[in-house]
Scaffold this motif. Structure first.
Motif, PDB file in Angstrom:
ATOM      1  N   ALA A  33       0.881  -1.181   0.000  1.00  0.00           N
ATOM      2  CA  ALA A  33       0.000   0.000   0.000  1.00  0.00           C
ATOM      3  C   ALA A  33       0.916   1.227   0.000  1.00  0.00           C
ATOM      4  N   VAL A  57      -0.559   1.189  -6.432  1.00  0.00           N
ATOM      5  CA  VAL A  57      -0.987   0.200  -7.428  1.00  0.00           C
ATOM      6  C   VAL A  57      -1.637   0.821  -8.665  1.00  0.00           C
ATOM      7  N   ASN A  83      -6.765  -6.214  -3.667  1.00  0.00           N
ATOM      8  CA  ASN A  83      -7.737  -5.701  -2.697  1.00  0.00           C
ATOM      9  C   ASN A  83      -7.785  -4.174  -2.661  1.00  0.00           C
ATOM     10  N   SER A 135     -17.340  -6.338  -4.978  1.00  0.00           N
ATOM     11  CA  SER A 135     -18.314  -5.797  -4.027  1.00  0.00           C
ATOM     12  C   SER A 135     -19.687  -6.297  -4.446  1.00  0.00           C
ATOM     13  N   TYR A 149     -18.307   4.018  -8.661  1.00  0.00           N
ATOM     14  CA  TYR A 149     -17.638   2.917  -7.940  1.00  0.00           C
ATOM     15  C   TYR A 149     -18.285   1.591  -8.327  1.00  0.00           C
ATOM     16  N   VAL A 184     -18.885  -3.092   4.742  1.00  0.00           N
ATOM     17  CA  VAL A 184     -17.954  -3.587   5.760  1.00  0.00           C
ATOM     18  C   VAL A 184     -17.519  -2.421   6.644  1.00  0.00           C
ATOM     19  N   ASP A 187     -12.527   1.953   7.092  1.00  0.00           N
ATOM     20  CA  ASP A 187     -12.395   3.387   6.757  1.00  0.00           C
ATOM     21  C   ASP A 187     -12.848   3.699   5.332  1.00  0.00           C
ATOM     22  N   ASN A 191     -12.554   7.282   3.322  1.00  0.00           N
ATOM     23  CA  ASN A 191     -11.543   7.459   2.276  1.00  0.00           C
ATOM     24  C   ASN A 191     -12.150   7.699   0.900  1.00  0.00           C
ATOM     25  N   SER A 199     -18.780   4.030   6.502  1.00  0.00           N
ATOM     26  CA  SER A 199     -19.261   2.633   6.429  1.00  0.00           C
ATOM     27  C   SER A 199     -19.469   2.051   7.825  1.00  0.00           C
TER      28      SER A 199
HETATM   29  N1  LIG Z   1     -15.733  -1.363   3.197  1.00  0.00           N
HETATM   30  C1  LIG Z   1     -16.713  -1.710   2.401  1.00  0.00           C
HETATM   31  O1  LIG Z   1     -17.886  -1.440   2.670  1.00  0.00           O
HETATM   32  C2  LIG Z   1     -16.415  -2.495   1.141  1.00  0.00           C
HETATM   33  C3  LIG Z   1     -17.470  -3.183   0.546  1.00  0.00           C
HETATM   34  C4  LIG Z   1     -17.238  -3.917  -0.612  1.00  0.00           C
HETATM   35  C5  LIG Z   1     -15.967  -3.940  -1.163  1.00  0.00           C
HETATM   36  N2  LIG Z   1     -14.953  -3.257  -0.567  1.00  0.00           N
HETATM   37  C6  LIG Z   1     -13.635  -3.303  -1.209  1.00  0.00           C
HETATM   38  O2  LIG Z   1     -12.691  -3.809  -0.293  1.00  0.00           O
HETATM   39  C7  LIG Z   1     -11.396  -3.317  -0.634  1.00  0.00           C
HETATM   40  C8  LIG Z   1     -10.732  -2.791   0.620  1.00  0.00           C
HETATM   41  O3  LIG Z   1     -11.463  -1.700   1.127  1.00  0.00           O
HETATM   42  P1  LIG Z   1     -11.589  -1.391   2.697  1.00  0.00           P
HETATM   43  O4  LIG Z   1     -13.002  -1.475   3.052  1.00  0.00           O
HETATM   44  O5  LIG Z   1     -10.625  -2.200   3.455  1.00  0.00           O
HETATM   45  O6  LIG Z   1     -11.210   0.169   2.710  1.00  0.00           O
HETATM   46  P2  LIG Z   1      -9.927   0.974   3.272  1.00  0.00           P
HETATM   47  O7  LIG Z   1      -9.770   0.731   4.732  1.00  0.00           O
HETATM   48  O8  LIG Z   1     -10.110   2.365   2.771  1.00  0.00           O
HETATM   49  O9  LIG Z   1      -8.702   0.275   2.561  1.00  0.00           O
HETATM   50  C9  LIG Z   1      -8.307   0.558   1.244  1.00  0.00           C
HETATM   51  C10 LIG Z   1      -6.890   0.086   1.064  1.00  0.00           C
HETATM   52  O10 LIG Z   1      -6.506   0.307  -0.304  1.00  0.00           O
HETATM   53  C11 LIG Z   1      -5.252   0.963  -0.307  1.00  0.00           C
HETATM   54  N3  LIG Z   1      -5.107   1.781  -1.491  1.00  0.00           N
HETATM   55  C12 LIG Z   1      -5.953   2.731  -1.974  1.00  0.00           C
HETATM   56  N4  LIG Z   1      -5.439   3.293  -3.078  1.00  0.00           N
HETATM   57  C13 LIG Z   1      -4.235   2.686  -3.277  1.00  0.00           C
HETATM   58  C14 LIG Z   1      -3.207   2.862  -4.233  1.00  0.00           C
HETATM   59  N5  LIG Z   1      -3.314   3.762  -5.224  1.00  0.00           N
HETATM   60  N6  LIG Z   1      -2.102   2.094  -4.155  1.00  0.00           N
HETATM   61  C15 LIG Z   1      -1.979   1.194  -3.153  1.00  0.00           C
HETATM   62  N7  LIG Z   1      -2.917   0.971  -2.221  1.00  0.00           N
HETATM   63  C16 LIG Z   1      -4.030   1.727  -2.282  1.00  0.00           C
HETATM   64  C17 LIG Z   1      -5.228   1.799   0.981  1.00  0.00           C
HETATM   65  O11 LIG Z   1      -3.887   2.007   1.408  1.00  0.00           O
HETATM   66  P3  LIG Z   1      -3.034   3.372   1.251  1.00  0.00           P
HETATM   67  O12 LIG Z   1      -3.980   4.515   1.381  1.00  0.00           O
HETATM   68  O13 LIG Z   1      -2.036   3.250   2.359  1.00  0.00           O
HETATM   69  O14 LIG Z   1      -2.402   3.267  -0.105  1.00  0.00           O
HETATM   70  C18 LIG Z   1      -5.905   0.842   1.946  1.00  0.00           C
HETATM   71  O15 LIG Z   1      -4.964  -0.060   2.488  1.00  0.00           O
HETATM   72  C19 LIG Z   1     -11.611  -2.274  -1.730  1.00  0.00           C
HETATM   73  O16 LIG Z   1     -11.333  -2.845  -2.982  1.00  0.00           O
HETATM   74  C20 LIG Z   1     -13.084  -1.957  -1.611  1.00  0.00           C
HETATM   75  O17 LIG Z   1     -13.621  -1.494  -2.826  1.00  0.00           O
HETATM   76  C21 LIG Z   1     -15.148  -2.533   0.578  1.00  0.00           C
END
Ligand SMILES: NC(=O)c1ccc[n+]([C@@H]2O[C@H](COP(=O)([O-])OP(=O)(O)OC[C@H]3O[C@@H](n4cnc5c(N)ncnc54)[C@H](OP(=O)(O)O)[C@@H]3O)[C@@H](O)[C@H]2O)c1
Length: 257
Positions: A33, A57, A83, A135, A149, A184, A187, A191, A199
């Protein structure tokens, strides 16, 4: 678990929790990340071997570097989890070109870079597992505020299925999976581009530990698709089997979400 597992977006949320989970199960974990301090903290809790790689990424060269550094350290990659991702809060009517481009870059092209970077290694070994974190919004567009999204995750679902079809006959031991969480408690909302709902404050948010366990289970038992909660697949089936989709869309959970 005797596997080398790379998790992108592992500095927080689902990725960080998965890394800790599989690291504690004995896997060798690579976390990637952009935020270095957060990433190092996760690596410390993800098993004795864990490796942190600071990388963006959305840049193809940086994703290639994740592959190279992982192979230099562990000699193989068994599982690659795309992810990393980001949300967005805007209706279709409000979307700009930049909004749509950002969603495609961070949620689709990032995963494509990962696939294309790791696949030669997996083909050489004739084995491996690529998981794309999608998702429920990649299947049913039930939150119009997440319009672009949701569109990006639909695109990711298509690429995932197409890759699976392409590999199926010649590489039966390279698995390609979509993982589909609902809301989920991470954050993610904070973000999201243009802010929006937190969320974690939503009453139906699933604890991140449950989601990471479902993802770890998918790693142990590879299959084409896995939802983070048992009832989600039926919701998808109900949507697509409806005679009148507009009727379903006029009822909760579609309304005002
Ligand atoms: N939370 C929900 O409700 C939910 C529901 C369905 C699907 N999802 C999916 O689950 C995945 C993880 O989300 P989360 O809920 O864990 O949210 P999160 O806590 O915001 O985590 C997102 C992660 O992605 C990384 N990231 C973002 N842009 C990046 C980049 N350009 N390069 C490298 N890393 C990057 C962030 O790290 P850095 O900022 O340190 O780079 C962070 O570690 C995502 O694909 C999201 O779409 C989430």
């Amino acid at each position: 678990m005797d596997k080398v597992i790379v998790v992108t977006g592992a500095s927080s949320g689902i990725g960080a929790t998965l890394a800790r989970e599989v690291g504690q199960m004995g896997a060798s974990v690579v976390v990637a990340a952009r935020r270095e301090a957060e990433l190092q903290a996760v690596a410390k809790e993800s098993g004795a071997n864990a490796l942190a790689i600071v990388a963006d990424v959305t840049r193809r060269e940086e994703v290639k570097r994740i592959v190279a550094q992982s192979l230099a350290r562990f000699g193989r990659i068994d599982v690659w989890v795309n992810n990393a991702g980001r949300g967005l809060s805007r209706s279709v009517e409000q979307l700009t070109d930049e909004d749509l481009d950002e969603m495609m870059l961070v949620n689709v092209k990032s995963a494509l870079y990962g696939i294309q970077a790791v696949l030669p290694h997996m083909k050489e070994r004739k084995r491996g597992h690529i998981i794309n974190v999608s998702s429920m919004l990649g299947r049913i567009p039930f939150a119009s505020v997440r319009s672009a999204y949701s569109a990006s995750k639909h695109a990711l679902m298509s690429l995932t299925a197409n890759l699976r079809v392409d590999l199926h006959a010649a590489f039966p031991d390279i698995h390609v999976s979509s993982f589909l969480p609902g809301v989920v408690a991470t954050d993610f909302g904070l973000n999201a581009r243009h802010g929006g709902p937190d969320s974690r404050a939503l009453p139906y948010a699933q604890p991140v530990s449950e989601v990471a366990q479902a993802l770890a289970e998918l790693i142990e038992h590879p299959r084409a698709e896995a939802y983070s909660r048992p009832g989600y697949q039926k919701q998808v089936a109900d949507y697509y089997s409806a005679e009148d989709v507009a009727m379903i869309e006029s009822r909760p959970p579609f309304v005002n979400r």
